[in-house]
Each structure stands twice: as C-alpha cells, then as structure tokens.
Design a protein around this motif. Sequence first.
Motif, PDB file in Angstrom:
ATOM      1  N   ARG A 200       0.767  -1.091  -0.095  1.00  0.00           N
ATOM      2  CA  ARG A 200       0.120  -0.125  -0.091  1.00  0.00           C
ATOM      3  C   ARG A 200       0.951   1.191  -0.037  1.00  0.00           C
ATOM      4  O   ARG A 200       1.674   1.460   0.893  1.00  0.00           O
ATOM      5  CB  ARG A 200      -0.687  -0.064   1.224  1.00  0.00           C
ATOM      6  CG  ARG A 200      -2.015   0.957   1.318  1.00  0.00           C
ATOM      7  CD  ARG A 200      -2.723   1.229   2.827  1.00  0.00           C
ATOM      8  NE  ARG A 200      -3.655  -0.345   2.458  1.00  0.00           N
ATOM      9  CZ  ARG A 200      -4.205  -0.998   3.682  1.00  0.00           C
ATOM     10  NH1 ARG A 200      -3.810  -0.328   4.872  1.00  0.00           N
ATOM     11  NH2 ARG A 200      -4.679  -1.961   3.556  1.00  0.00           N
ATOM     12  N   VAL A 201       0.765   2.306  -1.320  1.00  0.00           N
ATOM     13  CA  VAL A 201       1.670   3.186  -1.258  1.00  0.00           C
ATOM     14  C   VAL A 201       1.117   4.342  -0.984  1.00  0.00           C
ATOM     15  O   VAL A 201       0.133   4.771  -1.646  1.00  0.00           O
ATOM     16  CB  VAL A 201       2.377   3.066  -2.587  1.00  0.00           C
ATOM     17  CG1 VAL A 201       3.171   4.480  -2.774  1.00  0.00           C
ATOM     18  CG2 VAL A 201       3.122   2.059  -3.167  1.00  0.00           C
ATOM     19  N   ILE A 202       1.397   4.933   0.217  1.00  0.00           N
ATOM     20  CA  ILE A 202       0.823   6.336   0.790  1.00  0.00           C
ATOM     21  C   ILE A 202       1.452   7.256  -0.234  1.00  0.00           C
ATOM     22  O   ILE A 202       2.564   7.592   0.183  1.00  0.00           O
ATOM     23  CB  ILE A 202       0.983   6.681   2.343  1.00  0.00           C
ATOM     24  CG1 ILE A 202       0.309   5.164   2.890  1.00  0.00           C
ATOM     25  CG2 ILE A 202       0.015   7.619   2.667  1.00  0.00           C
ATOM     26  CD1 ILE A 202      -1.074   4.666   2.641  1.00  0.00           C
ATOM     27  N   THR A 203       0.767   8.192  -0.954  1.00  0.00           N
ATOM     28  CA  THR A 203       1.400   9.228  -1.606  1.00  0.00           C
ATOM     29  C   THR A 203       0.454  10.477  -1.980  1.00  0.00           C
ATOM     30  O   THR A 203      -0.808  10.193  -1.937  1.00  0.00           O
ATOM     31  CB  THR A 203       1.933   8.578  -2.930  1.00  0.00           C
ATOM     32  OG1 THR A 203       2.517   9.701  -3.608  1.00  0.00           O
ATOM     33  CG2 THR A 203       0.759   8.017  -3.787  1.00  0.00           C
ATOM     34  N   ARG A 204       1.018  11.483  -1.923  1.00  0.00           N
ATOM     35  CA  ARG A 204       0.313  12.460  -2.335  1.00  0.00           C
ATOM     36  C   ARG A 204      -0.084  12.688  -4.024  1.00  0.00           C
ATOM     37  O   ARG A 204      -0.973  13.582  -4.369  1.00  0.00           O
ATOM     38  CB  ARG A 204       0.880  14.024  -1.945  1.00  0.00           C
ATOM     39  CG  ARG A 204       2.055  14.208  -2.727  1.00  0.00           C
ATOM     40  CD  ARG A 204       2.460  15.523  -2.143  1.00  0.00           C
ATOM     41  NE  ARG A 204       3.878  15.630  -2.863  1.00  0.00           N
ATOM     42  CZ  ARG A 204       4.755  16.313  -2.432  1.00  0.00           C
ATOM     43  NH1 ARG A 204       4.914  16.465  -0.992  1.00  0.00           N
ATOM     44  NH2 ARG A 204       5.823  16.460  -3.087  1.00  0.00           N
ATOM     45  N   ASN A 205       0.688  11.521  -4.665  1.00  0.00           N
ATOM     46  CA  ASN A 205       0.460  11.834  -6.181  1.00  0.00           C
ATOM     47  C   ASN A 205       0.267  10.369  -6.629  1.00  0.00           C
ATOM     48  O   ASN A 205       1.266   9.439  -7.016  1.00  0.00           O
ATOM     49  CB  ASN A 205       1.865  12.156  -6.809  1.00  0.00           C
ATOM     50  CG  ASN A 205       1.776  12.507  -8.343  1.00  0.00           C
ATOM     51  OD1 ASN A 205       0.932  12.099  -8.895  1.00  0.00           O
ATOM     52  ND2 ASN A 205       2.729  12.630  -9.038  1.00  0.00           N
ATOM     53  N   PRO A 206      -0.845   9.785  -6.718  1.00  0.00           N
ATOM     54  CA  PRO A 206      -1.067   8.390  -6.926  1.00  0.00           C
ATOM     55  C   PRO A 206      -0.721   7.990  -8.286  1.00  0.00           C
ATOM     56  O   PRO A 206      -0.291   6.724  -8.657  1.00  0.00           O
ATOM     57  CB  PRO A 206      -2.653   8.325  -7.117  1.00  0.00           C
ATOM     58  CG  PRO A 206      -3.098   9.270  -5.638  1.00  0.00           C
ATOM     59  CD  PRO A 206      -2.220  10.349  -6.122  1.00  0.00           C
ATOM     60  N   GLU A 207      -0.615   8.964  -9.379  1.00  0.00           N
ATOM     61  CA  GLU A 207      -0.326   8.648 -10.743  1.00  0.00           C
ATOM     62  C   GLU A 207       1.283   8.279 -10.749  1.00  0.00           C
ATOM     63  O   GLU A 207       1.531   7.505 -11.528  1.00  0.00           O
ATOM     64  CB  GLU A 207      -0.395  10.056 -11.471  1.00  0.00           C
ATOM     65  CG  GLU A 207      -1.671  10.307 -11.991  1.00  0.00           C
ATOM     66  CD  GLU A 207      -2.610   9.038 -12.634  1.00  0.00           C
ATOM     67  OE1 GLU A 207      -1.870   8.717 -13.799  1.00  0.00           O
ATOM     68  OE2 GLU A 207      -3.496   8.702 -12.513  1.00  0.00           O
ATOM     69  N   ALA A 208       2.071   8.883  -9.805  1.00  0.00           N
ATOM     70  CA  ALA A 208       3.362   8.377  -9.730  1.00  0.00           C
ATOM     71  C   ALA A 208       3.471   7.157  -9.361  1.00  0.00           C
ATOM     72  O   ALA A 208       4.705   6.209  -9.768  1.00  0.00           O
ATOM     73  CB  ALA A 208       4.179   8.974  -8.835  1.00  0.00           C
TER      74      ALA A 208
END
Length: 148
Positions: free
Chosen positions: A32-40
């Motif tokens: 699960r990748v917590i990110t402000r930029n899901p497209e990345a």
Amino acid sequence: MTKRRLAVVFGGAGFIGRHLVPRLARQDYEVRVITRNPEAVRPMMTQGRLAQVVPWATDLRSDAALARAVEGATLVVNLIGILAEKRRGDFQRLQGELPGRIGRAAAAAGWSMWCMFPPSAPTRTAKAPMPAARRRARRRCARPSPAP
C-alpha cells in the motif's frame, strides 16, 4: 494458505520508494503506497500480481486516516521527507510530528516492524530546522514491543 503480508510505505512514490516498492512486491508483500501523487505509483503497479501494489491517498493531518492507512500492516515504512520548506513549519509537521504519529498509528494497529528514513542532510537553503525536526521525530516515535 499463507498469511497475507501487507507493507505500508509512506512516500513510496519518491526517490527511495521507487526502488523499495518493487522489491517488496518481489518478496510477496502486498504494498500500500501512501502518496500525494497516486499517478506516480502507476508504473509500479505492474510489479507482481494484479492489485499487489496499490496507491492510497491519505490525509496526513488526520490521525484516523493514518490509522486506516496502516490497518493490517505487518511492515510500515516512512520515507516522507523534504529537503527544503515550501511553507513555514513544513519541517516540523513532516519530519518532527508526522513520524511519531505514523509510529503511534502503526503500534495501535499491532505492527510487527516500523522503519523511518528521513533525508540525511539539509540543503544550503534549509539550515537548522531539519536537524531539529529529526531529533524531535526520534524522541516522539512510538517504539513499544511488536505485537505477538
């Protein structure tokens, strides 16, 4: 049937995360990748099985959202870090307070491992706030014994 292993990687779309997330997928973690930029995260979603690497948007200001993000995790990694402030107080919020809040959420969820990798050195434009924020983060990180 093998037990599900979930790795939650805060800042997983960043420089270190781009290397760590595929490695965790190869080790059969669901990531699960917590990110402000899901497209990345999109290029990493082809690593491993279908839906093994999943972008996850979370409000980092909310303790309840952090708790939902780490729910069920066997590994929690914090890679969130900045080298220069965009707004006053960013170092304090992201590197002073957030690591402790993530650690407490992970501990409350019964974590088995917790890792934090803040940036190693400030830039020329960021003088004293980052090292002070890192020291506060180390003091605030929850480090109770892992759940059995």
